[in-house]
Each structure stands twice: as C-alpha cells, then as structure tokens.
Design a protein around this motif. Structure first.
Motif, PDB file in Angstrom:
ATOM      1  N   VAL A  73       0.963 -21.435  29.423  1.00 44.90           N
ATOM      2  CA  VAL A  73       1.110 -20.551  30.582  1.00 44.90           C
ATOM      3  C   VAL A  73       2.549 -20.092  30.731  1.00 44.90           C
ATOM      4  O   VAL A  73       2.817 -18.945  31.102  1.00 44.90           O
ATOM      5  N   ARG A  74       3.474 -20.977  30.412  1.00 42.70           N
ATOM      6  CA  ARG A  74       4.901 -20.639  30.545  1.00 42.70           C
ATOM      7  C   ARG A  74       5.349 -19.655  29.461  1.00 42.70           C
ATOM      8  O   ARG A  74       6.158 -18.748  29.736  1.00 42.70           O
ATOM      9  N   VAL A  75       4.841 -19.794  28.242  1.00 44.75           N
ATOM     10  CA  VAL A  75       5.382 -19.052  27.108  1.00 44.75           C
ATOM     11  C   VAL A  75       4.565 -17.822  26.739  1.00 44.75           C
ATOM     12  O   VAL A  75       5.129 -16.760  26.433  1.00 44.75           O
ATOM     13  N   VAL A  76       3.242 -17.942  26.760  1.00 46.43           N
ATOM     14  CA  VAL A  76       2.399 -16.955  26.090  1.00 46.43           C
ATOM     15  C   VAL A  76       2.255 -15.618  26.822  1.00 46.43           C
ATOM     16  O   VAL A  76       2.393 -14.561  26.171  1.00 46.43           O
ATOM     17  N   PRO A  77       1.956 -15.563  28.129  1.00 51.91           N
ATOM     18  CA  PRO A  77       1.623 -14.261  28.733  1.00 51.91           C
ATOM     19  C   PRO A  77       2.686 -13.182  28.535  1.00 51.91           C
ATOM     20  O   PRO A  77       2.378 -12.074  28.100  1.00 51.91           O
ATOM     21  N   ILE A  78       3.938 -13.475  28.850  1.00 53.28           N
ATOM     22  CA  ILE A  78       4.978 -12.460  28.735  1.00 53.28           C
ATOM     23  C   ILE A  78       5.234 -12.115  27.269  1.00 53.28           C
ATOM     24  O   ILE A  78       5.545 -10.966  26.928  1.00 53.28           O
ATOM     25  N   TYR A  79       5.070 -13.095  26.383  1.00 56.84           N
ATOM     26  CA  TYR A  79       5.241 -12.827  24.954  1.00 56.84           C
ATOM     27  C   TYR A  79       4.147 -11.888  24.451  1.00 56.84           C
ATOM     28  O   TYR A  79       4.411 -10.953  23.684  1.00 56.84           O
ATOM     29  N   TRP A  80       2.911 -12.124  24.867  1.00 55.28           N
ATOM     30  CA  TRP A  80       1.819 -11.233  24.481  1.00 55.28           C
ATOM     31  C   TRP A  80       2.058  -9.816  25.013  1.00 55.28           C
ATOM     32  O   TRP A  80       1.838  -8.825  24.310  1.00 55.28           O
ATOM     33  N   ILE A  81       2.495  -9.726  26.260  1.00 52.79           N
ATOM     34  CA  ILE A  81       2.755  -8.406  26.852  1.00 52.79           C
ATOM     35  C   ILE A  81       3.813  -7.655  26.053  1.00 52.79           C
ATOM     36  O   ILE A  81       3.647  -6.480  25.718  1.00 52.79           O
ATOM     37  N   MET A  82       4.911  -8.343  25.738  1.00 49.16           N
ATOM     38  CA  MET A  82       5.990  -7.688  24.993  1.00 49.16           C
ATOM     39  C   MET A  82       5.535  -7.303  23.586  1.00 49.16           C
ATOM     40  O   MET A  82       5.894  -6.232  23.079  1.00 49.16           O
ATOM     41  N   THR A  83       4.742  -8.157  22.959  1.00 49.19           N
ATOM     42  CA  THR A  83       4.232  -7.838  21.621  1.00 49.19           C
ATOM     43  C   THR A  83       3.354  -6.592  21.670  1.00 49.19           C
ATOM     44  O   THR A  83       3.476  -5.692  20.820  1.00 49.19           O
ATOM     45  N   LEU A  84       2.472  -6.526  22.650  1.00 49.12           N
ATOM     46  CA  LEU A  84       1.579  -5.377  22.772  1.00 49.12           C
ATOM     47  C   LEU A  84       2.332  -4.106  23.160  1.00 49.12           C
ATOM     48  O   LEU A  84       1.919  -2.997  22.794  1.00 49.12           O
ATOM     49  N   VAL A  85       3.438  -4.248  23.884  1.00 51.50           N
ATOM     50  CA  VAL A  85       4.287  -3.088  24.180  1.00 51.50           C
ATOM     51  C   VAL A  85       4.842  -2.515  22.878  1.00 51.50           C
ATOM     52  O   VAL A  85       4.844  -1.288  22.673  1.00 51.50           O
ATOM     53  N   ILE A  86       5.292  -3.393  21.982  1.00 48.58           N
ATOM     54  CA  ILE A  86       5.812  -2.937  20.688  1.00 48.58           C
ATOM     55  C   ILE A  86       4.713  -2.245  19.891  1.00 48.58           C
ATOM     56  O   ILE A  86       4.939  -1.200  19.256  1.00 48.58           O
ATOM     57  N   VAL A  87       3.498  -2.798  19.920  1.00 48.83           N
ATOM     58  CA  VAL A  87       2.371  -2.178  19.212  1.00 48.83           C
ATOM     59  C   VAL A  87       2.109  -0.779  19.769  1.00 48.83           C
ATOM     60  O   VAL A  87       1.917   0.192  19.007  1.00 48.83           O
ATOM     61  N   CYS A  88       2.109  -0.651  21.089  1.00 51.89           N
ATOM     62  CA  CYS A  88       1.855   0.657  21.713  1.00 51.89           C
ATOM     63  C   CYS A  88       2.935   1.665  21.351  1.00 51.89           C
ATOM     64  O   CYS A  88       2.629   2.838  21.081  1.00 51.89           O
ATOM     65  N   ILE A  89       4.184   1.227  21.357  1.00 50.29           N
ATOM     66  CA  ILE A  89       5.279   2.130  20.991  1.00 50.29           C
ATOM     67  C   ILE A  89       5.100   2.619  19.553  1.00 50.29           C
ATOM     68  O   ILE A  89       5.300   3.803  19.249  1.00 50.29           O
ATOM     69  N   PHE A  90       4.692   1.713  18.666  1.00 45.14           N
ATOM     70  CA  PHE A  90       4.449   2.094  17.271  1.00 45.14           C
ATOM     71  C   PHE A  90       3.317   3.114  17.186  1.00 45.14           C
ATOM     72  O   PHE A  90       3.417   4.119  16.465  1.00 45.14           O
ATOM     73  N   LEU A  91       2.226   2.869  17.906  1.00 39.78           N
ATOM     74  CA  LEU A  91       1.077   3.763  17.859  1.00 39.78           C
ATOM     75  C   LEU A  91       1.400   5.141  18.429  1.00 39.78           C
ATOM     76  O   LEU A  91       0.746   6.137  18.089  1.00 39.78           O
ATOM     77  N   LEU A  92       2.423   5.212  19.285  1.00 36.87           N
ATOM     78  CA  LEU A  92       2.845   6.495  19.845  1.00 36.87           C
ATOM     79  C   LEU A  92       3.758   7.270  18.896  1.00 36.87           C
ATOM     80  O   LEU A  92       4.171   8.384  19.207  1.00 36.87           O
TER      81      LEU A  92
END
Length: 350
Positions: A73-92
């Motif tokens: 709970v401490r580590v994963v949520p924000i890390y997943w969000i940031m990872t998916l932000v990078i994926v979205c930026i790439f897809l754009l």
C-alpha cells in the motif's frame, strides 16, 4: 518517527535529483559527469529502509501478510500511477525518460517488479523503479523470515541471508534473475537492519554517543561519499558500493539518530514535509527534469544560463509535483488504509 531521518530522506532525494541532472551539467562543464556523488542517495535510501523495517516491527506481532500489505500500500499505488503516466505519454507520441519502444511485457513486468533488460539496462519503464525491485525483494525476504519468532534471531538471519546472496553471486554464475538479486547493493539493507537491531537493543537507555561524536559520524559519512564519487565505478553496483556509499549511509543514519537522542532535532517544517514526500519526489523528478530541458530548449537559451534556468525549473517542478503527489495521492491512500486496517483489527479483537 525519528524526525532527523525524514530530513535525511530529503537530502537523499536531492542527491538523486542532481545525479540525474549531471548529463545536462556535463554539457556546460565537460567531465563533471564522472562525479557520481548523487547516486549515493539510493544507498542512503536502502540503509534507511533496512533500519526502519527493523525498528517499526520491534515488539510487534510477526504477521508477514500484514507486513507485506502495509509495504504494498505504501509503495505500489503511486508507482503504478507514475508508470502508467509514462505509458500514456509514449502512446501520445512523445518518448519520455528514454522509452524508445514499448512492448506489452515491459508494462506488466514493470508493474509487478519483475526485472528485465530494456535498451541494455536492467530498468523498468519508470527508470528509477530499478531500486523498487530491490526494495520489494528485501520486503519479501523480511516477511519470509517472520516465521522466526525471536526478534533478534530473525534480524540475524536477515542480515546473514543478504550477505549469503551477495557471496553466492560473487562466486557462482547464476541465471539473470538470481544474478540480479545477488547484487552487492542489497548489503545496504543489511547495514541498516543491523543498526536497527542495535538501536532496538538500547531502547530506554541513553544515547550510545554524544552530540560531538554524532556530528563526527555525519561528517565522516559525507566525506566518504565525496572521496569515492569518482574512480571507483560504484554506480555499477560492484562490491565496493556497499563498502563505501553503504557505509556512508550507515554513518549518516547513525549520526542523525544519535543527534536526536541527544535532543538535537531538525524541526524545520519544510524539510520534514519534503522528507514525507521524498518517495513521490523520487518518482517524479526524472520526468520533471526532462520537461524542464525541453521547455528551456524551446527558448533558444544555451550555455550556462540554460543550465541555471533548467536546474531551477526542474527543482521547482519536482518539488511542486512531488508535494502534490504526496498530498493528493500518497497520503490519502495511506490514511484510508490505516483507518480501514484499524477498524478491521478492532472488529477482530471483538
């Protein structure tokens, strides 16, 4: 909470920030990139993690499932969000943080902390996530050893296991995954855990060292980092890394803990706030550096003025978005989990 260690988190995050700014600085001051001082921030984080995991589980029921849940709970949520932000930026259509291609396996391996090679480096889509692979490995080993009920025996096996992994990696050839997790950098966790056991054993007793000796440890830790910042190739995780930057991290942690025990507490609210947000700051800083470089590059400014402007903008954006991430994502998630966990534990007791 040991307040001084929150300030150390701030310092460690800033060290890593300036390490990743080094390629830009090198353009203006050629050759400066060989100074890897900032990379030692990772070792400080690892020593802190080893220390804190031991101290926070002292005199508590050994519950591996709850321990792992807390860490996830401490580590994963924000890390997943940031990872998916990078994926979205790439897809754009952009290419953030050196993500030049994107395969489906990159995404799920990044999200579930499975090491893989990308462009010749062992790093996930969010490049700084390589350190989280080691964090999660450490949490897994720690939780497995909770079957050992005696606290100090458990910590002994923890430290021994980490040293055994590294020793095996030095003498035997493993497959890629086992070789990855036998990296000497995991000894940083062992150093922090060992000091954590020492700290717990002295609970209720006067500080082992006075303020002058504590300041000496802090100065010595800083000196070790500066003295070994070039020429040792420590950035590639060889055995010298924990013997220098890991030991330096231990000296800094110990010195700051002893200072606080002697009543010398860093109480500046902003430094403590940055320490609380250091994880978010760590995750967002690379993207903020890249955005700042592109923004300043569009102005046509070059040379030293460009370096100053980019550095200030990147630091400002990193601080702003790091604090916002902590305030609106990290903290609410952790608070909601603690509240729910507290309710669950009370209901179980009744």
């Amino acid at each position: 909470m040991i307040v001084n260690l929150q300030v150390l988190r701030t310092i460690a995050a800033l060290l890593v920030f300036f390490h990743h700014l080094m390629p830009l600085i090198d353009r203006v001051f050629p050759g400066v990139r060989k100074y890897e001082t900032g990379a030692s921030g990772v070792d400080i984080f690892f020593v802190l993690s080893g220390f804190i995991m031991v101290v926070t589980t002292y005199q508590k029921d050994a519950d591996p499932v709850r321990f792992l849940t807390n860490r996830i709970v401490r580590v994963v949520p924000i890390y997943w969000i940031m990872t998916l932000v990078i994926v979205c930026i790439f897809l754009l259509g952009a290419r953030p943080l050196g993500v030049m291609d994107l395969q489906p396996s990159y995404i799920w391996k990044s999200l579930f902390f499975i090491p893989f090679q990308r462009a010749g480096f062992w790093e996930p889509i969010l490049s700084v996530g390589w350190t989280l692979n080691y964090e999660m490995f450490f949490y897994a080993v720690f939780s497995l050893l909770m079957i050992v009920r005696r606290f100090y025996l458990r910590i002994f096996f923890l430290v021994f296991s980490l040293f055994a992994f590294v020793a095996a990696g030095l003498f035997f050839h493993f497959n890629d995954y086992l070789e990855y997790y036998s990296s000497p950098v995991i000894l940083d966790f062992a150093l922090g855990a060992a000091f954590g056991a020492f700290f717990c054993a002295r609970r209720g007793k006067p500080a082992a060292l006075g303020p002058r000796a504590a300041w000496f440890l802090i100065a010595l830790g800083g000196l070790v980092i500066v003295a070994t910042s070039t020429g040792f190739n420590l950035y590639n995780n060889n055995i010298l890394r924990p013997m220098t930057w890991g030991v330096a991290g231990l000296l800094l942690v110990a010195g700051l803990v002893f200072l606080e025990q002697n009543g010398h507490v860093a109480k500046h609210w902003f430094l403590v706030l940055l320490g609380n947000a250091s994880y978010s700051i760590y995750l967002v800083h690379n993207l903020m550096i890249q955005i700042s470089m592109k923004a300043v590059g569009m102005t046509g400014i070059a040379g030293f003025p460009s370096l100053v402007l980019t550095s200030c903008l990147a630091l400002g954006l990193t601080t702003l978005f790091g604090l916002a991430s902590y305030r609106f994502i990290e903290a609410p998630i952790n608070q909601a989990y603690r509240k729910r966990d507290g309710v669950r534990r009370v209901s179980l007791q009744h």
